[in-house]
Design a protein around this motif. Sequence first.
Motif, PDB file in Angstrom:
ATOM      1  N   PRO A 142      27.991  47.784 -59.649  1.00  0.00           N
ATOM      2  CA  PRO A 142      29.444  48.022 -59.615  1.00  0.00           C
ATOM      3  C   PRO A 142      29.747  49.491 -59.360  1.00  0.00           C
ATOM      4  O   PRO A 142      29.032  50.383 -59.824  1.00  0.00           O
ATOM      5  CB  PRO A 142      29.921  47.585 -61.000  1.00  0.00           C
ATOM      6  N   ALA A 143      30.813  49.713 -58.620  1.00  0.00           N
ATOM      7  CA  ALA A 143      31.324  51.073 -58.482  1.00  0.00           C
ATOM      8  C   ALA A 143      32.043  51.447 -59.779  1.00  0.00           C
ATOM      9  O   ALA A 143      32.375  50.582 -60.608  1.00  0.00           O
ATOM     10  CB  ALA A 143      32.267  51.160 -57.294  1.00  0.00           C
ATOM     11  N   ILE A 144      32.277  52.734 -59.969  1.00  0.00           N
ATOM     12  CA  ILE A 144      32.986  53.185 -61.180  1.00  0.00           C
ATOM     13  C   ILE A 144      34.368  52.536 -61.208  1.00  0.00           C
ATOM     14  O   ILE A 144      35.154  52.698 -60.279  1.00  0.00           O
ATOM     15  CB  ILE A 144      33.101  54.711 -61.209  1.00  0.00           C
ATOM     16  N   PRO A 145      34.661  51.764 -62.242  1.00  0.00           N
ATOM     17  CA  PRO A 145      35.950  51.058 -62.271  1.00  0.00           C
ATOM     18  C   PRO A 145      37.126  51.995 -62.522  1.00  0.00           C
ATOM     19  O   PRO A 145      36.959  53.153 -62.914  1.00  0.00           O
ATOM     20  CB  PRO A 145      35.775  50.053 -63.410  1.00  0.00           C
ATOM     21  N   THR A 146      38.307  51.454 -62.308  1.00  0.00           N
ATOM     22  CA  THR A 146      39.559  52.177 -62.542  1.00  0.00           C
ATOM     23  C   THR A 146      40.295  51.535 -63.699  1.00  0.00           C
ATOM     24  O   THR A 146      40.541  50.319 -63.689  1.00  0.00           O
ATOM     25  CB  THR A 146      40.455  52.174 -61.291  1.00  0.00           C
ATOM     26  N   CYS A 147      40.669  52.337 -64.700  1.00  0.00           N
ATOM     27  CA  CYS A 147      41.403  51.848 -65.877  1.00  0.00           C
ATOM     28  C   CYS A 147      42.871  52.266 -65.769  1.00  0.00           C
ATOM     29  O   CYS A 147      43.157  53.432 -65.474  1.00  0.00           O
ATOM     30  CB  CYS A 147      40.799  52.394 -67.158  1.00  0.00           C
ATOM     31  N   GLU A 148      43.771  51.331 -66.044  1.00  0.00           N
ATOM     32  CA  GLU A 148      45.207  51.603 -65.966  1.00  0.00           C
ATOM     33  C   GLU A 148      45.935  50.908 -67.103  1.00  0.00           C
ATOM     34  O   GLU A 148      45.438  49.921 -67.663  1.00  0.00           O
ATOM     35  CB  GLU A 148      45.789  51.143 -64.625  1.00  0.00           C
ATOM     36  N   VAL A 149      47.126  51.439 -67.426  1.00  0.00           N
ATOM     37  CA  VAL A 149      48.015  50.840 -68.426  1.00  0.00           C
ATOM     38  C   VAL A 149      49.262  50.349 -67.720  1.00  0.00           C
ATOM     39  O   VAL A 149      49.910  51.118 -66.997  1.00  0.00           O
ATOM     40  CB  VAL A 149      48.394  51.851 -69.528  1.00  0.00           C
ATOM     41  N   GLY A 168      30.626  45.739 -55.774  1.00  0.00           N
ATOM     42  CA  GLY A 168      29.671  45.099 -56.671  1.00  0.00           C
ATOM     43  C   GLY A 168      29.268  43.729 -56.159  1.00  0.00           C
ATOM     44  O   GLY A 168      30.110  42.942 -55.720  1.00  0.00           O
ATOM     45  N   LYS A 169      27.941  43.452 -56.141  1.00  0.00           N
ATOM     46  CA  LYS A 169      27.428  42.151 -55.738  1.00  0.00           C
ATOM     47  C   LYS A 169      26.262  41.788 -56.646  1.00  0.00           C
ATOM     48  O   LYS A 169      25.280  42.539 -56.732  1.00  0.00           O
ATOM     49  CB  LYS A 169      26.965  42.190 -54.283  1.00  0.00           C
ATOM     50  N   PRO A 170      26.412  40.660 -57.322  1.00  0.00           N
ATOM     51  CA  PRO A 170      27.573  39.765 -57.371  1.00  0.00           C
ATOM     52  C   PRO A 170      28.749  40.433 -58.066  1.00  0.00           C
ATOM     53  O   PRO A 170      28.619  41.528 -58.629  1.00  0.00           O
ATOM     54  CB  PRO A 170      27.050  38.574 -58.157  1.00  0.00           C
ATOM     55  N   SER A 171      29.890  39.777 -58.048  1.00  0.00           N
ATOM     56  CA  SER A 171      31.101  40.346 -58.640  1.00  0.00           C
ATOM     57  C   SER A 171      30.864  40.657 -60.112  1.00  0.00           C
ATOM     58  O   SER A 171      30.336  39.816 -60.865  1.00  0.00           O
ATOM     59  CB  SER A 171      32.266  39.368 -58.503  1.00  0.00           C
ATOM     60  N   PRO A 172      31.232  41.847 -60.526  1.00  0.00           N
ATOM     61  CA  PRO A 172      30.953  42.232 -61.923  1.00  0.00           C
ATOM     62  C   PRO A 172      31.894  41.534 -62.896  1.00  0.00           C
ATOM     63  O   PRO A 172      32.974  41.068 -62.543  1.00  0.00           O
ATOM     64  CB  PRO A 172      31.181  43.745 -61.913  1.00  0.00           C
ATOM     65  N   GLU A 216      29.918  45.192 -65.209  1.00  0.00           N
ATOM     66  CA  GLU A 216      28.478  44.961 -65.223  1.00  0.00           C
ATOM     67  C   GLU A 216      28.102  43.757 -64.364  1.00  0.00           C
ATOM     68  O   GLU A 216      28.829  42.760 -64.314  1.00  0.00           O
ATOM     69  CB  GLU A 216      28.018  44.737 -66.668  1.00  0.00           C
ATOM     70  N   ASN A 217      26.957  43.864 -63.667  1.00  0.00           N
ATOM     71  CA  ASN A 217      26.314  42.731 -62.996  1.00  0.00           C
ATOM     72  C   ASN A 217      24.806  42.912 -63.077  1.00  0.00           C
ATOM     73  O   ASN A 217      24.318  43.812 -63.779  1.00  0.00           O
ATOM     74  CB  ASN A 217      26.798  42.568 -61.559  1.00  0.00           C
TER      75      ASN A 217
END
Length: 395
Positions: A142-149, A168-172, A216-217
Motif C-alpha cells: 500500500p502507498a501511504i494512506p491519507t487521513c481526513e475528518v 496497493g495489490k491486492p487492495s489493502p 495493510e495487504n
Amino acid sequence: MGALRRAALALAALLGVSSAMLEVHVGTSSVFSVEGQQAVLPIWYTSHSQKKPYIIWVLQKEDANPYQILRYLDGVVKVEETELKPRMGFLYPILTHNISVFINATREGDSGQYMCTVNVEDEAATTGKNIGIINLTVLVPPAIPTCEVHGNPTVGANVTLSCSSKKGKPSPTYQWQRMDPTPQVFFPPAQDRTRGSLKLTNLSLEMSGPYVCTAENQAGFEKCKIILEVQSTSTKAVIAGAVLGSLGALAIIIFFAQRVVGYRRKKRDSQEEGANEIKEDAVAPKTPSWARRPASDTISKTSTLSSIGGTRDKPYAARPPSDTASILTATGSYRGPPPRGGGRPPNLSPPAVNGTPRRHQIPAAPPGSLPPSSLARAGAVPVMVPAQSRAGSLV
C-alpha cells in the motif's frame, strides 16, 4: 519361473518408461513476488537424450493474447523484444536440465501466466507432459494512506474519519485505532475495514486525541495519523465572534482610510482648479480715462463730486426758497444765495494779471458729455456752485 517372470515384467516396465522419459516438472504452480524484488519461476525437465532441447517461454496476461518472451534453440539463448528483456533470463545452464527463469525488479505489469514448452529431437513425450505452467503474481504494498475528518468536530456532533491508499495489490484493508493516552480499537459497524471509514457519534471533549489508520495487504503496510480536536459550542462562538470582530475593525479602518484619501484628493483638486481660474480669468488693470486728462479737469471733477456729496446730506425741502433758487446760465455758471451768518465768502476770484482781475474760466465740458437738459430728463440732481462776479465777490 517366478524369478524370470518378475525379470520380464521389470524389463517391460523399463522399456515403457524409457519410451516416455521426456517430461517437464513444475516446482510450484503459483509464485508471489513483491514489487521491486526478484521472482524465480522453477521448472526442469527429464530426458535420456543427450541432444540439445528446444525451449520456448510464453507469457499470457489477463485479457491479452500470449506472446513469446524467451527461447533456447541450437545452443543459443534469445530474449525477445519485450518489457522483460533487460530483466529476465535462464537461472542455470541449459545442459543441467534446469530451465528455471528469473525476473529482476518485478513490476505489477509482470503478473500473468508463464508457460514453458520443451522438445527433444530423438525423444517423444506424452501430450501435455512437455509443458509447464506457472502463475506469477506481483504484489504491490500500500502507498501511504491519507487521513481526513469529515464533519464539524463539536460537542454532541457526529464525524467520520476516512483513510484511503491510492496504490496497493491486492487492495489493502484498513484498521483505525485511538492512540495514547486512552488507546482504543474499533470494530464494525463503527468501522468499515474495506472502505477505511470510522464513524464517531455524539462527540465529547474526552474523545479528542490522535487517531491512527493502518493500510495493510500481503506485501506490506503503511500508516497515517490525524489529531481530532473536539470543540465546545461556546469556544466555537468565541472564535466566530473574534473573527467577525476582526473583519469589522478591518472594514472600518479601510473605510476611513478611503475617506481621508478622498478628502485630501478633493481638496488638492479644488486648489488646483482655483489657481487655474485665477490664471485664466485675471485681466491687467487699465488706467481710467479721466486719470490721463489735464490736472485742471481733475480738480473740477473733484470739486463737483464734493459739492454733490455735501448737497445730498440735506433734503431739498428743508432749505429756504432762496437757497434752492439756482439758475444754470448758458455758460454753465451758477448763481446761488449769499452766505449766511455774515461769513466771508471764500476768495474764488482768479489771480490778477498786471493789476487787472482775470475773468474766471469755466472749463468746457469734455467731449461726449451730455447737456444739462438731457441730464435733467434723465433724473440728474442739480449741482449748486456759488457764482463769482468780476470783482471776486459772490453774486
